[in-house]
Design a protein around this motif. Structure first.
Motif, PDB file in Angstrom:
ATOM      1  N   THR A 104       0.836  -1.201   0.000  1.00 58.40           N
ATOM      2  CA  THR A 104       0.000   0.000   0.000  1.00 58.40           C
ATOM      3  C   THR A 104       0.871   1.252   0.000  1.00 58.40           C
ATOM      4  O   THR A 104       2.078   1.191   0.209  1.00 58.40           O
ATOM      5  CB  THR A 104      -0.936   0.042   1.222  1.00 58.40           C
ATOM      6  OG1 THR A 104      -0.164   0.195   2.421  1.00 58.40           O
ATOM      7  CG2 THR A 104      -1.792  -1.210   1.311  1.00 58.40           C
ATOM      8  N   GLY A 166      -0.297   5.904  -4.846  1.00 52.98           N
ATOM      9  CA  GLY A 166      -1.192   4.846  -5.310  1.00 52.98           C
ATOM     10  C   GLY A 166      -0.673   4.134  -6.537  1.00 52.98           C
ATOM     11  O   GLY A 166      -0.809   2.908  -6.665  1.00 52.98           O
ATOM     12  N   LEU A 170       1.152   0.253  -6.944  1.00 50.99           N
ATOM     13  CA  LEU A 170       0.765  -0.657  -8.014  1.00 50.99           C
ATOM     14  C   LEU A 170       1.994  -1.153  -8.772  1.00 50.99           C
ATOM     15  O   LEU A 170       2.080  -2.341  -9.129  1.00 50.99           O
ATOM     16  CB  LEU A 170      -0.184   0.054  -8.970  1.00 50.99           C
ATOM     17  CG  LEU A 170      -0.822  -0.827 -10.038  1.00 50.99           C
ATOM     18  CD1 LEU A 170      -1.992  -1.595  -9.457  1.00 50.99           C
ATOM     19  CD2 LEU A 170      -1.280   0.004 -11.225  1.00 50.99           C
ATOM     20  N   GLY A 187      -2.800  -0.580  -3.496  1.00 53.39           N
ATOM     21  CA  GLY A 187      -3.557   0.673  -3.607  1.00 53.39           C
ATOM     22  C   GLY A 187      -3.214   1.606  -2.468  1.00 53.39           C
ATOM     23  O   GLY A 187      -2.124   1.548  -1.889  1.00 53.39           O
ATOM     24  N   LEU A 236      -7.026  -2.512  -4.492  1.00 53.53           N
ATOM     25  CA  LEU A 236      -7.207  -3.377  -5.649  1.00 53.53           C
ATOM     26  C   LEU A 236      -6.630  -4.760  -5.366  1.00 53.53           C
ATOM     27  O   LEU A 236      -5.609  -4.892  -4.681  1.00 53.53           O
ATOM     28  CB  LEU A 236      -6.492  -2.800  -6.874  1.00 53.53           C
ATOM     29  CG  LEU A 236      -6.732  -1.321  -7.199  1.00 53.53           C
ATOM     30  CD1 LEU A 236      -5.837  -0.895  -8.352  1.00 53.53           C
ATOM     31  CD2 LEU A 236      -8.192  -1.077  -7.537  1.00 53.53           C
ATOM     32  N   ALA A 340      -4.766   5.767  -6.567  1.00 47.36           N
ATOM     33  CA  ALA A 340      -5.393   4.443  -6.560  1.00 47.36           C
ATOM     34  C   ALA A 340      -6.862   4.544  -6.942  1.00 47.36           C
ATOM     35  O   ALA A 340      -7.388   3.714  -7.701  1.00 47.36           O
ATOM     36  CB  ALA A 340      -5.237   3.802  -5.182  1.00 47.36           C
TER      37      ALA A 340
END
Length: 405
Positions: A104, A166, A170, A187, A236, A340
């Motif tokens: 995160t 964000g 990823l 995320g 996600l 995100a």
């Protein structure tokens, strides 16, 4: 392991909705989630607006034992993670614990929890301070609590690149998946709505001082004078394409490209790094500028930064060469949660073949030469989206997402 990972689950906690469909309906309607701060009296401060999540009853979503251990930011993240896993059809108990990871983003940590416990320290004494203060404030706490709650013991981490976070999370998740991890929850969810956190945000000088929620955050407008912060974000579920196929999972899209750059020092005379981040992300995706159907903009709401972003986009795509949108005008900028949420919104756009609007921007500054989608959703044939994000201090990130085949 090679190939692009896919997104199989989305969980959203945002000022305009809890859950994917509630948020998406509000976004297409152009609902403004920005308003005057209600959790403390903002009257003495020069900025008084915020994108608050006003209908979050934590006891309806989390077990009572977790509530005294966690900051509101973490509670929102846990709920988003629960919803993302449910959306993906994943029961972590059915998967190998070392085959699942969590990455995160964070910009601040648990400021609200920390202020509450510091108040107790100053007013009552150390014996009244919660033992959970030792970790509830920590910037990595969302990763830790999500991994503990779901028994995810694979490669995990946290990135701290402010509003670019964000996308950077990823990017880290994609790297883990390519190295063999089967599933990564990723995320960002953020929020620091307390006097201590508010003063910290005010010191940046970037917040709008207007009191009208419909006029305060107007990126790319001649009247832009700063942004409005908010709380929330998106979590996600990302998986290898192979894992998703084996499960028969529904895929929102693939993470086709990602890149990050850093701006040169101020006064160097060198070009900001945003354009290069976009170009590198496109190259990473094997995409040409003409392949991109929509751009989800960073939309700083600060004239100098809006100018840099518009220049980068017109340099890559040409003047008005691609539709640009900034649905974050409905939620405020969510720090590590913002990019995100933009990426989740981009995937929903690809799913439903519609570009959500940017609200409240009556006029786009002529010098920017961008095709900003305003006021109403725009139906379009969408296959590829670009998401752009920048963090305070010089961070730039870009991600390319493609519709599921």
């Amino acid at each position: 392991m090679t190939g692009n990972p896919v997104v199989t689950g989305i969980g959203i906690t945002a000022p305009t909705g809890l859950g994917v469909e509630e948020y998406w309906r509000a976004t297409l309607r152009g609902v403004n989630g920005i308003g005057r701060i209600t959790r403390f009296d903002p009257g003495q401060y020069p900025s008084r607006l915020f994108g608050e999540i006003r209908d979050f009853a934590v006891r309806e979503h989390l077990p009572s034992r977790l509530i005294p251990q966690t900051d509101r930011m973490t509670q929102l993240a846990l709920v988003a993670a629960d919803r993302a896993l449910a959306d993906a059809g994943v029961d972590p108990r059915d998967m190998p614990e070392f085959g699942m990871g969590v990455v995160t983003a964070s910009a601040s940590g648990g400021f609200e929890f920390a202020q509450r416990e510091l108040d107790k320290l100053w007013s009552k004494g150390k014996e009244y301070v919660s033992a959970y203060q030792s970790f509830a404030w920590f910037y990595a706490v969302n990763t830790g609590q999500i991994s503990i709650r779901n028994g995810m013991r694979g490669p995990s981490g946290v990135v701290v690149t402010e509003q670019a976070g964000g996308l950077d999370a990823l990017g880290q998740a994609r790297r883990r998946l390519r190295r063999g991890t089967r599933l990564v929850v990723t995320g960002g969810v953020d929020g620091s709505l307390c006097p201590w956190g508010w003063v910290a945000q005010l010191t940046t000088g970037s917040l709008s001082r207007r009191d009208d929620p419909d006029r305060a955050y107007v990126p790319f407008s001649p009247g832009a004078d700063g942004f409005v912060p908010g709380e929330g974000g998106a979590i996600l579920v990302t998986e290898t394409a192979e894992s998703a196929r084996e499960r028969g999972a529904r895929c929102y899209g693939e993470i086709a490209g990602y890149a990050a750059t850093f701006d040169p020092r101020p006064g160097s005379g060198r070009e900001p790094g945003l354009r290069r981040a976009v170009e590198l992300a496109l190259a990473d995706a094997g995409a040409l500028p003409e392949d991109v159907d929509v751009v989800f903009a960073d939309a700083a709401g600060i004239a100098e930064l809006d100018r840099v972003e518009a220049a980068a986009l017109t340099a890559v795509f040409g003047p008005g060469g691609v539709p640009v949108t900034a649905p974050k005008t409905m939620t405020g900028r969510l720090y590590s949660g913002g990019a995100a949420l933009d990426l989740a919104t981009a995937l929903l756009s690809l799913r439903d073949q519609v570009i959500p609007p940017t609200i409240n921007v009556e006029t786009v500054a002529e010098e920017y030469a961008i095709d900003l989608v305003r006021d109403e959703p725009r139906p379009a044939a969408l296959r590829t989206a670009l998401v752009v994000a920048r963090g305070r201090g010089g961070f730039n990130a870009a991600a390319v997402v493609r519709a599921a085949p």
